[in-house]
Design an enzyme around this catalytic site. Sequence first.
Site, mmCIF file in Angstrom:
data_model
loop_
_atom_site.group_PDB
_atom_site.id
_atom_site.type_symbol
_atom_site.label_atom_id
_atom_site.label_comp_id
_atom_site.label_asym_id
_atom_site.label_seq_id
_atom_site.Cartn_x
_atom_site.Cartn_y
_atom_site.Cartn_z
ATOM 1 N N HIS A 1 30.689 -12.395 8.828
ATOM 2 C CA HIS A 1 29.901 -12.404 10.053
ATOM 3 C C HIS A 1 29.967 -13.522 10.610
ATOM 4 O O HIS A 1 29.635 -14.724 10.537
ATOM 5 C CB HIS A 1 28.258 -12.646 9.318
ATOM 6 C CG HIS A 1 27.798 -11.363 8.500
ATOM 7 N ND1 HIS A 1 28.362 -11.406 7.159
ATOM 8 C CD2 HIS A 1 27.208 -10.425 8.717
ATOM 9 C CE1 HIS A 1 27.850 -10.343 6.740
ATOM 10 N NE2 HIS A 1 27.022 -9.793 7.527
ATOM 11 N N HIS B 1 24.235 -14.555 5.307
ATOM 12 C CA HIS B 1 25.462 -13.957 5.858
ATOM 13 C C HIS B 1 26.300 -14.536 6.732
ATOM 14 O O HIS B 1 27.388 -14.496 6.951
ATOM 15 C CB HIS B 1 24.718 -12.605 6.623
ATOM 16 C CG HIS B 1 23.880 -12.852 8.008
ATOM 17 N ND1 HIS B 1 22.628 -12.996 7.661
ATOM 18 C CD2 HIS B 1 24.381 -12.882 9.020
ATOM 19 C CE1 HIS B 1 22.313 -13.282 8.789
ATOM 20 N NE2 HIS B 1 22.954 -13.195 9.719
ATOM 21 N N GLY C 1 21.024 -14.992 1.098
ATOM 22 C CA GLY C 1 21.764 -13.535 1.482
ATOM 23 C C GLY C 1 20.591 -12.575 1.587
ATOM 24 O O GLY C 1 20.362 -12.078 2.393
ATOM 25 N N ILE D 1 19.232 -10.900 18.560
ATOM 26 C CA ILE D 1 19.963 -9.751 18.110
ATOM 27 C C ILE D 1 20.037 -9.718 16.580
ATOM 28 O O ILE D 1 20.046 -10.727 15.728
ATOM 29 C CB ILE D 1 21.387 -10.099 18.550
ATOM 30 C CG1 ILE D 1 21.723 -10.152 19.810
ATOM 31 C CG2 ILE D 1 22.431 -8.908 17.834
ATOM 32 C CD1 ILE D 1 21.416 -8.726 20.609
ATOM 33 N N HIS E 1 27.719 -9.585 15.245
ATOM 34 C CA HIS E 1 26.833 -9.800 13.997
ATOM 35 C C HIS E 1 27.932 -9.722 12.699
ATOM 36 O O HIS E 1 28.015 -10.851 12.232
ATOM 37 C CB HIS E 1 25.670 -8.975 13.706
ATOM 38 C CG HIS E 1 25.163 -9.039 12.577
ATOM 39 N ND1 HIS E 1 24.186 -9.969 12.104
ATOM 40 C CD2 HIS E 1 25.331 -8.258 11.247
ATOM 41 C CE1 HIS E 1 23.842 -9.824 10.839
ATOM 42 N NE2 HIS E 1 24.440 -8.822 10.342
ATOM 43 N N ARG F 1 -3.174 -14.975 -23.676
ATOM 44 C CA ARG F 1 -3.282 -16.142 -22.638
ATOM 45 C C ARG F 1 -3.845 -16.973 -22.900
ATOM 46 O O ARG F 1 -3.942 -18.215 -22.350
ATOM 47 C CB ARG F 1 -4.078 -15.165 -21.446
ATOM 48 C CG ARG F 1 -5.254 -14.695 -21.645
ATOM 49 C CD ARG F 1 -5.901 -13.883 -20.583
ATOM 50 N NE ARG F 1 -6.859 -13.215 -20.976
ATOM 51 C CZ ARG F 1 -8.124 -13.337 -20.071
ATOM 52 N NH1 ARG F 1 -8.235 -13.723 -19.044
ATOM 53 N NH2 ARG F 1 -9.313 -12.284 -20.798
ATOM 54 N N GLU G 1 2.489 -14.000 -4.437
ATOM 55 C CA GLU G 1 3.299 -13.916 -5.552
ATOM 56 C C GLU G 1 4.767 -14.172 -5.254
ATOM 57 O O GLU G 1 5.625 -14.790 -6.050
ATOM 58 C CB GLU G 1 3.265 -12.639 -6.222
ATOM 59 C CG GLU G 1 1.924 -12.266 -7.021
ATOM 60 C CD GLU G 1 0.817 -11.738 -5.786
ATOM 61 O OE1 GLU G 1 1.234 -11.327 -4.581
ATOM 62 O OE2 GLU G 1 -0.360 -11.329 -6.050
ATOM 63 N N HIS H 1 -2.277 -10.101 -18.686
ATOM 64 C CA HIS H 1 -2.684 -8.637 -18.452
ATOM 65 C C HIS H 1 -1.597 -7.696 -18.544
ATOM 66 O O HIS H 1 -1.155 -6.980 -17.552
ATOM 67 C CB HIS H 1 -3.481 -8.626 -16.987
ATOM 68 C CG HIS H 1 -4.624 -9.460 -17.176
ATOM 69 N ND1 HIS H 1 -4.742 -10.803 -17.251
ATOM 70 C CD2 HIS H 1 -6.039 -9.265 -17.036
ATOM 71 C CE1 HIS H 1 -5.936 -11.250 -17.175
ATOM 72 N NE2 HIS H 1 -6.750 -10.580 -17.031
ATOM 73 N N ASP I 1 -9.541 -2.075 -15.446
ATOM 74 C CA ASP I 1 -9.082 -2.216 -14.268
ATOM 75 C C ASP I 1 -8.097 -1.203 -13.910
ATOM 76 O O ASP I 1 -7.766 -0.750 -12.790
ATOM 77 C CB ASP I 1 -8.284 -3.413 -13.931
ATOM 78 C CG ASP I 1 -9.162 -4.823 -13.442
ATOM 79 O OD1 ASP I 1 -10.031 -4.400 -12.922
ATOM 80 O OD2 ASP I 1 -8.362 -5.779 -13.699
ATOM 81 N N HIS J 1 -3.168 -1.655 -12.222
ATOM 82 C CA HIS J 1 -2.931 -3.040 -12.947
ATOM 83 C C HIS J 1 -2.531 -3.017 -14.185
ATOM 84 O O HIS J 1 -2.175 -3.959 -14.735
ATOM 85 C CB HIS J 1 -4.561 -3.744 -12.977
ATOM 86 C CG HIS J 1 -5.027 -4.316 -11.639
ATOM 87 N ND1 HIS J 1 -5.191 -3.300 -10.673
ATOM 88 C CD2 HIS J 1 -5.579 -5.435 -11.462
ATOM 89 C CE1 HIS J 1 -5.710 -4.169 -9.516
ATOM 90 N NE2 HIS J 1 -6.073 -5.309 -9.990
HETATM 91 C C1 LIG Z 1 16.275 -8.634 2.579
HETATM 92 C C2 LIG Z 1 17.507 -8.300 3.337
HETATM 93 N N1 LIG Z 1 17.521 -6.942 4.032
HETATM 94 C C3 LIG Z 1 18.369 -6.733 4.707
HETATM 95 C C4 LIG Z 1 19.752 -7.345 4.690
HETATM 96 C C5 LIG Z 1 20.930 -6.930 5.511
HETATM 97 N N2 LIG Z 1 21.146 -7.589 6.657
HETATM 98 C C6 LIG Z 1 21.980 -8.759 6.694
HETATM 99 S S1 LIG Z 1 21.624 -9.645 8.181
HETATM 100 C C7 LIG Z 1 20.693 -8.460 8.642
HETATM 101 C C8 LIG Z 1 19.754 -8.920 10.122
HETATM 102 C C9 LIG Z 1 20.632 -9.610 11.006
HETATM 103 O O1 LIG Z 1 19.679 -10.180 12.019
HETATM 104 P P1 LIG Z 1 19.580 -11.722 12.077
HETATM 105 O O2 LIG Z 1 18.830 -11.921 10.850
HETATM 106 O O3 LIG Z 1 19.149 -11.974 13.594
HETATM 107 O O4 LIG Z 1 21.067 -12.412 12.050
HETATM 108 P P2 LIG Z 1 22.173 -12.379 13.010
HETATM 109 O O5 LIG Z 1 22.294 -10.912 13.539
HETATM 110 O O6 LIG Z 1 21.563 -13.298 13.961
HETATM 111 O O7 LIG Z 1 23.348 -12.824 12.514
HETATM 112 C C10 LIG Z 1 20.354 -7.683 7.842
HETATM 113 C C11 LIG Z 1 19.253 -6.612 8.141
HETATM 114 C C12 LIG Z 1 19.498 -8.678 3.901
HETATM 115 N N3 LIG Z 1 20.757 -9.519 3.879
HETATM 116 N N4 LIG Z 1 18.550 -8.907 3.370
#
Ligand SMILES: Cc1ncc(C[n+]2csc(CCOP(=O)(O)OP(=O)(O)O)c2C)c(N)n1
Length: 660
Positions: A28, A68, A117, A187, A259, A354, A409, A459, A467, A471
């Site tokens: 990236h 990324h 990530g 973006i 990206h 518990r 959570e 639980h 519940d 649950h």
């Molecule tokens: C929980 C999760 N869902 C999906 C992804 C896959 N993914 C990696 S980057 C991204 C989105 C990119 O947009 P942004 O966060 O704005 O990063 P940029 O394009 O600015 O580098 C996604 C959907 C991930 N890494 N984590």
Amino acid sequence: MTQVDHSRMANAIRGLAMDAVEKAKSGHPGLPMGAADIATVLFTQFLKYDALAPAWPDRDRFVLSAGHGSMLLYALLYLTGNPDMTLEQIKQFRQLGSLTPGHPENFHTSGVETTTGPLGQGIATSVGMALAEKMLAAEFGKKIVDHHTYVLASDGDLMEGVSQEAIAMAGHWKLNKLIVLYDDNGITIDGPLSIADSVDQVKRFKSAGWAAELIDGQDQAAIAAAIARAQKSSKPSLIACRTTIGFGAPHKAGTAKAHGEALGADELKAAKDKLGISQEAFSVPDDVVKAWREAGHRGAAARKEWDARFAELGPRKRAEFERRLRHERPVSLAKALKAHKKALLETPMTAATRKSSEAAIEVIAAAMPFEFLAGSADLTGSNNNKAKSAEAFSAKTPKGRFIHYGIREHGMAAAMNGIFLHGGFAPNGATFLVFTDYARPAMRLAALMGTGVVYVMTHDSIGLGEDGPTHQPVEHLAALRAIPNMRVLRPCDAIEVAECWELALNRIDGPTVLVLTRQNLPQLRTTAPDANPCSHGGYELVAAQGEAKVSLFASGSEVEVAVAAQKQLAERGISTRVVSVPSLELLLAQPADRRQAIIGQAPIKIAIEAAVRWGWDALIGTDGDFIGMHSFGASAPAKELYKKFGITAEAVVTAAMKRV
Ligand SMILES: Cc1ncc(C[n+]2csc(CCOP(=O)(O)OP(=O)(O)O)c2C)c(N)n1
């Protein structure tokens, strides 16, 4: 100081990121190119760190939440002079065994504070780091603990739900040393952010109690001024930095094309021309490297001053601080738990696990009052993990050692990772077992990173009763056991509870789930040997009379069922043994001879657990009998449910008799 234009320093990051992604043919480049100015300002003017001592306790933490964009972090580690991060490692980006994996891994690469990530995790984890800093500072004083936590977060981080839980907590706790730099480039992968989102992030953060502002993220002076303001704030700060993804790439900048893929030879060449950097791959001019190395060692003086202040602490306090950061437990813990077990043998406790856990916690909290850091996601009275002595933590009571996480959570589990990674505390967090579903992404990361956190999950089955099925966990034990390095402990009585707590607290290379009942259970154990029997995952609780025909394996509340069935079978002349299995996966992981000795030779094997069968075949074989759940539960008193779903001693006896 070597005087080098800061835009050339930022361009060094851009060049390395472009080249590394190009060579790896994956990765990236967009984020490192867009956020290079932010990183340059932070690392050359604000971040307190010493590249030669990446683990110095009072360093500022930097969390690249948008994992990324890992090349941003690797470029920074290389440029600032982290000894492990050589240029060769940058060239090996994303290759097997390199220190530069696709996403940053803290257990793999020094200088990486947490694994990121999965979007949203980094920012949520950083809240735990900032929280730990505040608590530790209140205890040891600002001379020893006084650092910031900086986060670089992306659109994706802020869109993930966990970020809302995290920022709400940080605002509520007034974690003013948490500063989030938001790479506001508009973006994402699918294109412009506007196709899926129209949140005003500045307003959103402000409403959660943060200071927040929007700046030009490509203007280094504006970035510096904003960070300086944030450092003075009494609230956590969001700096929305308007940037251009892929800054410098003539055709791809500002588009989703920048990206997540290599720019391609032509665009790369054009970008380098535009930025005025050498076409030679991975080359950074000497004066730029020199300036970066100086930035990397800027904090050396601060570190030495800290060393001197630390040396002034009394030897006891020093040793305590160092022990705490090593996650080593005090000697008093083992002694206290031993005395607790002895008392239980003298006066057995019939109670829900518990409740027997609560009794163990009283003892544990007394032995480690400052580091045992419990909390609950709004189920304190049901989870029973608050020691009587523990005050609630709040912005005004940073010495409080019980955290009301609210109904969050996921945020709780992520914060616990941050607390552990920061160091100084043994965090445990509680909710109902079924709601591990809401915490799972952070629990998975805990297992991957090897954080020694403890989840107190009560639980734990249809035994919770009225519940009903929403649950009542049925698949959760199997799902948690399936996570590598996750340890699931489901004790059957008060003694096993104490033993499991001891195992959990001493496990500092991975997380532990303590699975506890709502309903009462008898104390089955009559001995408590020093060699903790739970440590092998299973052990013979009741021996057979003579050679065993039947082995009954059970965990938690179903061990009582197994013991009752054993008696009935014995009365019918069927020699039967009972193996308590507080941890199926730990038992299966034992060396073959020990595992075999515990499993035994009885031809008939029956497992009993009020959950689905998944996993047990490894122990009883596909032809073994399983007495447990095959569907969701139902709403009714627990005793009736056990009958309805056939998890009874009689059912076990019937199953055994069919085979005899
Ligand atoms: C929980 C999760 N869902 C999906 C992804 C896959 N993914 C990696 S980057 C991204 C989105 C990119 O947009 P942004 O966060 O704005 O990063 P940029 O394009 O600015 O580098 C996604 C959907 C991930 N890494 N984590």
